[in-house]
Design a protein around this motif. Structure first.
Motif, short mmCIF file in Angstrom:
data_model
loop_
_atom_site.label_atom_id
_atom_site.label_comp_id
_atom_site.label_asym_id
_atom_site.label_seq_id
_atom_site.Cartn_x
_atom_site.Cartn_y
_atom_site.Cartn_z
N LYS A 132 30.84 30.92 37.28
CA LYS A 132 31.12 32.22 37.91
C LYS A 132 32.53 32.67 37.60
N GLU A 133 33.46 31.75 37.66
CA GLU A 133 34.85 32.11 37.39
C GLU A 133 35.02 32.57 35.96
N THR A 134 34.33 31.89 35.07
CA THR A 134 34.43 32.29 33.66
C THR A 134 33.88 33.70 33.47
N VAL A 135 32.74 33.97 34.07
CA VAL A 135 32.16 35.30 33.95
C VAL A 135 33.08 36.34 34.58
N GLN A 136 33.67 35.96 35.69
CA GLN A 136 34.64 36.83 36.37
C GLN A 136 35.77 37.24 35.42
N GLU A 137 36.29 36.25 34.69
CA GLU A 137 37.36 36.54 33.74
C GLU A 137 36.84 37.39 32.59
N CYS A 138 35.63 37.10 32.16
CA CYS A 138 35.06 37.86 31.05
C CYS A 138 34.89 39.33 31.42
#
Lengths: 228, 109
Positions: free
Chosen positions: A86-92
């Motif tokens: 989720k955090e990675t997608v958030q950054e993306c």
């Protein structure tokens, strides 16, 4: 700087001794070791997200709860999503916004315009390869514009049944006052023969008649005179 | 007067408020993308709220395909990274997914 600070109302609290700094830099006072995560700082994100050298960083991302909810929609019910995913997608997503905004901003500069508008975003999205998004976005934007437009146009309403009944009443009532009051129930729209409800562009059924909105210059008197 | 359900029709889920992503936050992120970004029309964050939703959905679907290849039911960051590597239009994300081994690493830029 104070003005910038006011923009960050819910996510950012003033840091001690850092009132003169720009909001985007990490000051030496706010390294992880000395940063008060949950005592003096009431930022709801500080304790939930260890992605937090500085709670200002949360302004860079969309809320992880919202992101997670959208992600869950497209995987099977028994699927799970780890927090780091989720955090990675958030950054993306933030990167996506920056990427598209940069393109849109360049276009506005080339065309000597100051304001980035919805069409610029659509153009940038197409140019960067996301043209599949454009059709759903256009539909979404059109519906939004429709709703906002309707909000501006809504007048004081009369119930539709009342208008129709008064249409059938004899016109001799006008004898007493040949000058119809402008906001009389005998609005010109009722005198002009047209269907009371005009189903047209709005995708949503409307409880009021669009024809009753017309209050431009109307030949009310002519209609009355014609009868006599 | 608009119907009570007017806005919820706009969303695929229809369960949330008018826009599922916070417009103010989107606007902040837009402003941070460059010094030249000064004025943003009211519509731009609205377009983005839907565009981001579509983006998240696409990225997630592709990442899920990676998850299934690992024969598991929990998506991890590596699946998102693999989806980025595999998809041309996600090239702008390549630096991001290979540079963040640890969320508490130093900020980029």
């Amino acid at each position: 700087m104070k003005r910038d600070r006011d923009d960050f109302e819910d996510d950012e609290k003033p840091q001690i001794g850092s009132s003169s700094r720009t909001p985007y830099t990490i000051s030496p006072d706010t390294t992880t070791s000395s940063y008060p995560k949950s005592t003096t700082n009431q930022n709801p994100y500080a304790s939930k997200n260890n992605n937090n050298n500085n709670n200002k960083e949360q302004d860079r991302f969309l809320p992880i709860a919202n992101v997670g909810r959208i992600m869950k929609k497209v995987i099977p019910g028994n699927g799970k999503i780890s927090k780091d995913a989720k955090e990675t997608v958030q950054e993306c997503v933030s990167e996506f916004i920056s990427f598209v905004t940069g393109e849109a901003s360049d276009k506005c500069q080339r065309e000597k315009r100051k304001t980035i508008n919805g069409d610029d975003i659509l153009w940038a999205i197409t140019t960067l390869g996301f043209e599949d998004y454009v059709n759903p976005l256009k539909i979404y934007l059109a519906k939004y514009r429709d709703i906002e437009g309707e909000k501006l146009n809504v007048p004081k309403q009369q119930p539709m049944e009342q208008q129709q009944q008064q249409q059938q009443q004899p016109m001799h009532q006008d004898q007493n006052s040949p000058n119809l009051p402008y906001n009389s129930v005998y609005s010109a729209a009722n005198l002009i023969s047209q269907p009371p409800f005009v189903p047209g562009d709005p995708p949503f059924p409307l409880p009021f008649s669009q024809s009753s909105i017309q209050t431009g210059s109307l030949p009310q008197h002519d209609h009355v005179d014609d009868h006599w | 007067m608009r119907q009570p359900g007017a806005y919820s029709n706009l969303l695929s889920g229809g369960k949330m408020g008018p826009h599922s992503l916070p417009l103010a936050r989107i606007k902040k992120i837009m402003k941070k993308s460059g010094e030249d970004v000064k004025m943003i029309s009211g519509e731009a964050p609205i377009v983005f709220s839907k565009a981001c939703e579509l983006f998240i959905e696409e990225l997630t679907k592709r990442a899920w395909a990676m998850t299934l290849q690992r024969k598991t039911r929990t998506m991890h960051k590596e699946d998102v990274a693999a989806a980025v590597m595999e998809t041309d239009i996600f090239d702008f994300l390549v630096g991001l997914v290979s540079h963040t081994p640890n969320p508490s690493a130093t900020l980029e830029s």
